[in-house]
Design a protein around this motif. Sequence first.
Motif, PDB file in Angstrom:
ATOM      1  N   ARG A   1       4.760   7.128   9.931  1.00 46.05           N
ATOM      2  CA  ARG A   1       5.119   7.763  11.210  1.00 46.05           C
ATOM      3  C   ARG A   1       6.151   6.965  11.999  1.00 46.05           C
ATOM      4  O   ARG A   1       6.484   7.328  13.116  1.00 46.05           O
ATOM      5  CB  ARG A   1       3.857   7.927  12.056  1.00 46.05           C
ATOM      6  N   ASN A   2       6.641   5.885  11.445  1.00 43.08           N
ATOM      7  CA  ASN A   2       7.538   4.985  12.162  1.00 43.08           C
ATOM      8  C   ASN A   2       8.903   5.647  12.376  1.00 43.08           C
ATOM      9  O   ASN A   2       9.544   6.079  11.421  1.00 43.08           O
ATOM     10  CB  ASN A   2       7.680   3.681  11.358  1.00 43.08           C
ATOM     11  N   ARG A   3       9.337   5.715  13.610  1.00 43.87           N
ATOM     12  CA  ARG A   3      10.619   6.350  13.930  1.00 43.87           C
ATOM     13  C   ARG A   3      11.808   5.431  13.681  1.00 43.87           C
ATOM     14  O   ARG A   3      12.942   5.906  13.599  1.00 43.87           O
ATOM     15  CB  ARG A   3      10.621   6.799  15.390  1.00 43.87           C
ATOM     16  N   LYS A   4      11.558   4.139  13.595  1.00 38.33           N
ATOM     17  CA  LYS A   4      12.658   3.178  13.408  1.00 38.33           C
ATOM     18  C   LYS A   4      12.975   2.911  11.937  1.00 38.33           C
ATOM     19  O   LYS A   4      14.056   2.456  11.613  1.00 38.33           O
ATOM     20  CB  LYS A   4      12.327   1.860  14.101  1.00 38.33           C
ATOM     21  N   ILE A   5      12.001   3.183  11.058  1.00 41.55           N
ATOM     22  CA  ILE A   5      12.184   2.977   9.619  1.00 41.55           C
ATOM     23  C   ILE A   5      12.241   4.373   8.995  1.00 41.55           C
ATOM     24  O   ILE A   5      11.229   5.062   8.924  1.00 41.55           O
ATOM     25  CB  ILE A   5      11.013   2.170   9.004  1.00 41.55           C
ATOM     26  N   PRO A   6      13.423   4.810   8.550  1.00 44.56           N
ATOM     27  CA  PRO A   6      13.558   6.191   8.090  1.00 44.56           C
ATOM     28  C   PRO A   6      12.870   6.455   6.746  1.00 44.56           C
ATOM     29  O   PRO A   6      12.566   5.531   5.994  1.00 44.56           O
ATOM     30  CB  PRO A   6      15.072   6.356   7.946  1.00 44.56           C
ATOM     31  N   HIS A   7      12.650   7.725   6.481  1.00 45.19           N
ATOM     32  CA  HIS A   7      12.218   8.177   5.158  1.00 45.19           C
ATOM     33  C   HIS A   7      13.489   8.525   4.392  1.00 45.19           C
ATOM     34  O   HIS A   7      14.319   9.274   4.898  1.00 45.19           O
ATOM     35  CB  HIS A   7      11.327   9.411   5.267  1.00 45.19           C
ATOM     36  N   VAL A   8      13.639   7.990   3.206  1.00 45.94           N
ATOM     37  CA  VAL A   8      14.825   8.260   2.396  1.00 45.94           C
ATOM     38  C   VAL A   8      14.720   9.633   1.738  1.00 45.94           C
ATOM     39  O   VAL A   8      15.699  10.364   1.643  1.00 45.94           O
ATOM     40  CB  VAL A   8      15.014   7.149   1.334  1.00 45.94           C
ATOM     41  N   ASP A   9      13.497   9.970   1.295  1.00 47.50           N
ATOM     42  CA  ASP A   9      13.254  11.249   0.635  1.00 47.50           C
ATOM     43  C   ASP A   9      11.742  11.502   0.643  1.00 47.50           C
ATOM     44  O   ASP A   9      11.016  10.811   1.356  1.00 47.50           O
ATOM     45  CB  ASP A   9      13.823  11.246  -0.794  1.00 47.50           C
ATOM     46  N   ASP A  10      11.299  12.443  -0.148  1.00 49.97           N
ATOM     47  CA  ASP A  10       9.875  12.794  -0.164  1.00 49.97           C
ATOM     48  C   ASP A  10       9.084  12.104  -1.266  1.00 49.97           C
ATOM     49  O   ASP A  10       7.927  12.454  -1.504  1.00 49.97           O
ATOM     50  CB  ASP A  10       9.710  14.313  -0.291  1.00 49.97           C
ATOM     51  N   VAL A  11       9.670  11.137  -1.950  1.00 48.47           N
ATOM     52  CA  VAL A  11       8.964  10.410  -3.001  1.00 48.47           C
ATOM     53  C   VAL A  11       7.804   9.634  -2.358  1.00 48.47           C
ATOM     54  O   VAL A  11       7.991   8.989  -1.322  1.00 48.47           O
ATOM     55  CB  VAL A  11       9.931   9.452  -3.738  1.00 48.47           C
ATOM     56  N   PRO A  12       6.603   9.680  -2.946  1.00 40.62           N
ATOM     57  CA  PRO A  12       5.454   8.972  -2.370  1.00 40.62           C
ATOM     58  C   PRO A  12       5.498   7.466  -2.645  1.00 40.62           C
ATOM     59  O   PRO A  12       4.720   6.925  -3.424  1.00 40.62           O
ATOM     60  CB  PRO A  12       4.255   9.647  -3.045  1.00 40.62           C
ATOM     61  N   VAL A  13       6.435   6.807  -1.964  1.00 39.21           N
ATOM     62  CA  VAL A  13       6.666   5.374  -2.173  1.00 39.21           C
ATOM     63  C   VAL A  13       5.509   4.524  -1.660  1.00 39.21           C
ATOM     64  O   VAL A  13       4.699   4.977  -0.852  1.00 39.21           O
ATOM     65  CB  VAL A  13       7.965   4.910  -1.483  1.00 39.21           C
ATOM     66  N   TRP A  14       5.470   3.297  -2.127  1.00 36.62           N
ATOM     67  CA  TRP A  14       4.569   2.289  -1.591  1.00 36.62           C
ATOM     68  C   TRP A  14       5.400   1.365  -0.714  1.00 36.62           C
ATOM     69  O   TRP A  14       6.599   1.168  -0.954  1.00 36.62           O
ATOM     70  CB  TRP A  14       3.924   1.503  -2.729  1.00 36.62           C
ATOM     71  N   SER A  15       4.768   0.798   0.309  1.00 39.35           N
ATOM     72  CA  SER A  15       5.428  -0.130   1.229  1.00 39.35           C
ATOM     73  C   SER A  15       4.935  -1.552   0.977  1.00 39.35           C
ATOM     74  O   SER A  15       3.742  -1.783   0.812  1.00 39.35           O
ATOM     75  CB  SER A  15       5.129   0.240   2.678  1.00 39.35           C
ATOM     76  N   LEU A  16       5.871  -2.487   0.980  1.00 38.91           N
ATOM     77  CA  LEU A  16       5.602  -3.926   0.888  1.00 38.91           C
ATOM     78  C   LEU A  16       6.146  -4.513   2.183  1.00 38.91           C
ATOM     79  O   LEU A  16       7.343  -4.543   2.400  1.00 38.91           O
ATOM     80  CB  LEU A  16       6.313  -4.508  -0.337  1.00 38.91           C
ATOM     81  N   TRP A  17       5.247  -4.927   3.091  1.00 44.72           N
ATOM     82  CA  TRP A  17       5.723  -5.253   4.438  1.00 44.72           C
ATOM     83  C   TRP A  17       5.384  -6.640   4.936  1.00 44.72           C
ATOM     84  O   TRP A  17       5.850  -7.034   5.996  1.00 44.72           O
ATOM     85  CB  TRP A  17       5.211  -4.230   5.440  1.00 44.72           C
TER      86      TRP A  17
ATOM     87  N   ALA B   1       0.856  -1.188   0.000  1.00 45.25           N
ATOM     88  CA  ALA B   1       0.000   0.000   0.000  1.00 45.25           C
ATOM     89  C   ALA B   1       0.891   1.238   0.000  1.00 45.25           C
ATOM     90  O   ALA B   1       2.081   1.149   0.333  1.00 45.25           O
ATOM     91  CB  ALA B   1      -0.887   0.008   1.244  1.00 45.25           C
ATOM     92  N   PRO B   2       0.337   2.391  -0.335  1.00 45.41           N
ATOM     93  CA  PRO B   2       1.126   3.620  -0.215  1.00 45.41           C
ATOM     94  C   PRO B   2       1.633   3.778   1.226  1.00 45.41           C
ATOM     95  O   PRO B   2       0.881   3.580   2.177  1.00 45.41           O
ATOM     96  CB  PRO B   2       0.120   4.719  -0.567  1.00 45.41           C
ATOM     97  N   ARG B   3       2.910   4.084   1.363  1.00 50.31           N
ATOM     98  CA  ARG B   3       3.486   4.238   2.705  1.00 50.31           C
ATOM     99  C   ARG B   3       2.698   5.264   3.514  1.00 50.31           C
ATOM    100  O   ARG B   3       2.519   5.090   4.716  1.00 50.31           O
ATOM    101  CB  ARG B   3       4.963   4.643   2.612  1.00 50.31           C
ATOM    102  N   ALA B   4       2.210   6.306   2.855  1.00 47.59           N
ATOM    103  CA  ALA B   4       1.456   7.352   3.545  1.00 47.59           C
ATOM    104  C   ALA B   4       0.200   6.799   4.218  1.00 47.59           C
ATOM    105  O   ALA B   4      -0.297   7.400   5.166  1.00 47.59           O
ATOM    106  CB  ALA B   4       1.066   8.461   2.562  1.00 47.59           C
ATOM    107  N   ASN B   5      -0.293   5.656   3.762  1.00 50.46           N
ATOM    108  CA  ASN B   5      -1.504   5.046   4.331  1.00 50.46           C
ATOM    109  C   ASN B   5      -1.193   3.963   5.354  1.00 50.46           C
ATOM    110  O   ASN B   5      -2.086   3.197   5.717  1.00 50.46           O
ATOM    111  CB  ASN B   5      -2.357   4.446   3.214  1.00 50.46           C
ATOM    112  N   THR B   6       0.043   3.892   5.798  1.00 54.16           N
ATOM    113  CA  THR B   6       0.451   2.870   6.766  1.00 54.16           C
ATOM    114  C   THR B   6       1.111   3.533   7.970  1.00 54.16           C
ATOM    115  O   THR B   6       1.430   4.732   7.939  1.00 54.16           O
ATOM    116  CB  THR B   6       1.467   1.883   6.142  1.00 54.16           C
ATOM    117  N   SER B   7       1.371   2.740   8.987  1.00 52.11           N
ATOM    118  CA  SER B   7       2.077   3.288  10.154  1.00 52.11           C
ATOM    119  C   SER B   7       3.554   3.540   9.848  1.00 52.11           C
ATOM    120  O   SER B   7       4.228   4.209  10.623  1.00 52.11           O
ATOM    121  CB  SER B   7       1.929   2.356  11.354  1.00 52.11           C
ATOM    122  N   PHE B   8       4.053   3.041   8.709  1.00 56.85           N
ATOM    123  CA  PHE B   8       5.442   3.344   8.333  1.00 56.85           C
ATOM    124  C   PHE B   8       5.602   4.839   8.036  1.00 56.85           C
ATOM    125  O   PHE B   8       6.708   5.356   8.084  1.00 56.85           O
ATOM    126  CB  PHE B   8       5.872   2.511   7.117  1.00 56.85           C
TER     127      PHE B   8
END
Length: 190
Positions: free
Chosen positions: A88-104, A79-86
């Motif tokens: 806001r996750n403090r342990k998994i950093p954001h690399v940049d501002d690209v609207p990536v999707w997360s596969l978790w 799903a889009p990372r913006a729609n997941t707890s990733f």
Amino acid sequence: MPLDVRPATAYDDVRALVGPKSPAANVCWCLSYRLPSKLNKELRGPARGEYVAGLCREEPPPGVLAYENGEPVGWAAVAPRANTSFARNRKIPHVDDVPVWSLWCIRVRPGHRKKGVSHALIAGAVEFARERGAPAVEAYPLDNLGARVDLTMAYPGLRRNFERAGFVHAADTTSVLAGHPRVLMRLDLR
């Protein structure tokens, strides 16, 4: 083995892979990273399954399913990372501002492991995200360095499987699962 990977719109098939044996059980249903913590704790028993049924009717569906001869044998949450707890996750950093999707989460049914199902799920999840306009896909697999991993805790996948799929190491994380560090792997789709 011919595998068919498709969007997870068939609730009964999703339930077969990530749902509990008992409808009253409070298992993950692969909702832990998808929902805000408060809602995740409030949804109990059958309400969890009902929530997932709703997700299966939405666009995008909650992930992809792998089928062998019409039988569901694997699941991947994407799903889009913006729609997941990733997001806001403090342990998994954001690399940049690209609207990536997360596969978790990757789940392969017992009896179907070591047959390439997880590889097909990763490829299917990437294609699913690409078709919906994702500029990149991230994953947060275990960097187990070849060590054995308890299957219960292997749900984020293994670094080497994502490397085989073309993902590259984008960042280290401070997240540890089952004694193994998790790394941020990324595949650019542009």
